[in-house]
Design an enzyme around this catalytic site. Structure first.
Site, PDB file in Angstrom:
ATOM      1  N   GLN A  46      78.916  53.769  68.435  1.00 48.20           N
ATOM      2  CA  GLN A  46      78.347  52.575  67.796  1.00 48.20           C
ATOM      3  C   GLN A  46      79.403  51.941  66.890  1.00 48.20           C
ATOM      4  O   GLN A  46      80.440  52.553  66.626  1.00 48.20           O
ATOM      5  CB  GLN A  46      77.107  52.975  66.967  1.00 48.20           C
ATOM      6  CG  GLN A  46      75.846  52.330  67.455  1.00 48.20           C
ATOM      7  CD  GLN A  46      74.610  52.664  66.659  1.00 48.20           C
ATOM      8  OE1 GLN A  46      74.624  53.483  65.756  1.00 48.20           O
ATOM      9  NE2 GLN A  46      73.512  52.016  67.020  1.00 48.20           N
ATOM     10  N   ASP A  49      71.328  45.574  70.874  1.00 52.38           N
ATOM     11  CA  ASP A  49      70.888  46.096  72.171  1.00 52.38           C
ATOM     12  C   ASP A  49      70.542  45.067  73.240  1.00 52.38           C
ATOM     13  O   ASP A  49      71.024  45.121  74.351  1.00 52.38           O
ATOM     14  CB  ASP A  49      69.664  46.985  71.984  1.00 52.38           C
ATOM     15  CG  ASP A  49      69.898  48.131  71.029  1.00 52.38           C
ATOM     16  OD1 ASP A  49      70.945  48.168  70.353  1.00 52.38           O
ATOM     17  OD2 ASP A  49      69.031  49.017  70.950  1.00 52.38           O
ATOM     18  N   GLU A  51      62.741  46.010  59.597  1.00 55.33           N
ATOM     19  CA  GLU A  51      63.967  46.165  60.390  1.00 55.33           C
ATOM     20  C   GLU A  51      64.645  44.799  60.604  1.00 55.33           C
ATOM     21  O   GLU A  51      65.865  44.680  60.507  1.00 55.33           O
ATOM     22  CB  GLU A  51      63.610  46.800  61.737  1.00 55.33           C
ATOM     23  CG  GLU A  51      64.790  47.180  62.593  1.00 55.33           C
ATOM     24  CD  GLU A  51      64.355  47.806  63.915  1.00 55.33           C
ATOM     25  OE1 GLU A  51      63.129  47.874  64.193  1.00 55.33           O
ATOM     26  OE2 GLU A  51      65.234  48.222  64.683  1.00 55.33           O
TER      27      GLU A  51
HETATM   28  C1  DGY Z   1      66.662  51.824  70.100  1.00 55.91           C
HETATM   29  O1  DGY Z   1      66.065  52.850  70.465  1.00 55.91           O
HETATM   30  O2  DGY Z   1      66.168  50.695  70.163  1.00 55.91           O
HETATM   31  C2  DGY Z   1      68.006  51.955  69.529  1.00 55.91           C
HETATM   32  O3  DGY Z   1      68.473  50.717  69.079  1.00 55.91           O
HETATM   33  C3  DGY Z   1      68.991  52.555  70.472  1.00 55.91           C
HETATM   34  O4  DGY Z   1      70.149  52.823  69.740  1.00 55.91           O
END
Ligand code: DGY
Length: 441
Positions: A107, A178, A413
């Site tokens: 990462q 992601d 988040e």
């Molecule tokens: C998730 O599980 O969404 C994480 O971002 C993977 O690292």
């Protein structure tokens, strides 16, 4: 809410998620240890508990692979209801892996920067005496420095496909962003074959429309399956993974981390020649690889397609964090994009900075994970970058908006830029940790 209340609430979130050795990114959604999360968390902890910050850094580095990689997810506490579970990665018993169950990916390497920031206590409010303890611990034979150096070396060599030393990412999860629209075309090109059976668990605790699409997950899992078939062997991954990109955010963070590692090396009396070489090589190629002069943007590069990824995401501002943009490039990034109400600046369609994807991008979606919401750690990185170039008003606006978001909606988040409502996981550690940091300047 007063700053004192916010500070106390942020501390409470870090305490809530503290397992003693590492801090979970959030209690239910992410119940293990994540790489760059732990680094940001260590910075927050350093503001009120420096020894515990050191434990956080050490627990992360304890999972380092024998070849130097520091993995992206670490499972010191075994399996949970999180998918993928530790055994899904098939990393155990690989000769180059580590001793702690982990993913096979890495990462963004922000850790050296955080270690240096903690050390440069005057800027970050850590008391002098405590900071001296940290630096004296760094000098011990078991210090973090050689481990950080080995990780940077691995990134510049084991992930170097073209001799530039710019690392390649083999999975979108390595970018930390992601399901960003950045990856849409590269993922679309992937043909799914023999997808292993799997069951997503990420929508148990978070609304489905705030998480990646099913088609994204299928590709995430497909890439994991390919990685494990290749036994996570770096050369084979570079040769065979269908997803192979050089990412502006990742490379900018690494360059900044190289600068910070060099400063630590000087402090410790270590040789800097290898780091100097990485710094020079990145400086020589970064703008040629990523800068699009027609649009005044930094664009990622799709190594498999041999073409730039023409998506305007807020990672385009990350080179400011690393000092890689010229003054003229910085001026264009700010005037044409950061301050542009059609892209990132507040307007009738958004109240808070900084959407993770430009509002006029095709893939913009203001509540879906990395497709548009505001992320506190991106605001923090970009605010540091803007200050580096003298854009203090813009940096102040990012800090102000970040603090307003967590005060209004809690330590979520990510946040909807239209109204600041919270999305994703609750009690999110790095939102709390970076609030502690931002409250101190
Ligand atoms: C998730 O599980 O969404 C994480 O971002 C993977 O690292």
């Amino acid at each position: 809410m007063t700053a004192t209340d916010l500070y106390a609430r942020a501390q409470a979130v870090l305490r809530l998620n503290d397992t003693g050795e590492f801090t979970k990114p959030s209690p239910r959604q992410y119940p293990h240890q994540w790489n760059w999360d732990s680094a940001f968390i260590a910075l927050g902890l350093a503001h009120f508990d420096l020894p515990r910050a050191l434990v956080e850094i050490r627990s992360l580095l304890r999972a380092q692979w024998r070849d130097g990689m520091v993995p992206h997810i670490i499972y010191p506490n075994g399996a949970s209801d999180y998918f993928p579970p530790p055994d899904f990665w098939q990393t155990e018993n690989l000769p180059h892996a580590g001793n702690v169950p982990s993913s096979g990916l890495t990462q963004p390497p922000i850790l050296s920067t955080i270690v240096r920031m903690i050390y440069k206590n005057s800027e970050f409010g850590v008391r002098n005496s405590e900071s001296r303890i940290l630096i004296s611990e760094l000098r011990t034979p078991n210090s973090e420095f050689p481990q950080l150096l080995a990780w940077h070396r691995w990134l510049h060599t084991a992930r170097d496909v073209d001799g530039t030393g710019l690392p390649c990412l083999i999975h979108p999860w390595e970018s930390g962003m992601d399901n960003s629209p950045l990856w849409a075309d590269a993922l679309d090109r992937i043909t799914l074959r023999d997808l292993p059976p799997f069951k997503r668990r990420d929508t148990i605790h978070v609304a489905t429309d705030e998480r990646p699409l099913a088609t994204d997950y299928e590709r995430f899992v497909h890439l994991i399956d390919l990685g494990r078939r290749l036994r996570w062997e770096p050369r084979a991954l570079l040769d065979q993974m269908p997803f192979l990109v050089q990412d502006v955010l990742f490379c900018a963070i690494l360059h900044r981390a190289d600068e910070d590692l060099r400063a630590l090396a000087i402090e410790l009396g270590e040789d800097t020649r290898e780091i100097d070489d990485w710094l020079a090589r990145t400086r020589a190629v970064f703008n040629a690889r990523f800068w699009d002069d027609a649009r005044g943007l930094y664009l990622d590069y799709d190594v498999r397609a041999q073409s730039p990824i023409r998506v305007n995401a807020n990672a385009t501002f990350a080179p400011l964090f690393a000092g890689l943009a010229s003054k003229e490039q910085a001026a264009r990034l700010v005037a044409e994009h950061f301050d542009n109400p059609r892209e990132y600046a507040p307007a009738a369609d958004s109240k808070y900075r900084l959407p993770s994807v430009a509002k006029n991008e095709r893939g913009y979606s203001p509540r879906r994970y990395w497709c548009g919401p505001v992320w506190i750690q991106m605001n923090w990185i970009i605010a540091h970058g803007l200050r580096r170039y003298g854009y203090h008003a813009q940096a102040d606006a990012l800090v102000r908006d970040s603090l307003a978001l967590v005060a209004q909606s809690g330590f979520r988040e990510y946040f909807d830029p239209r109204d600041g409502s919270g999305c994703g996981a609750t009690d999110f550690s790095w939102s709390a940790a970076l609030t502690l940091d931002m409250l101190s300047y």
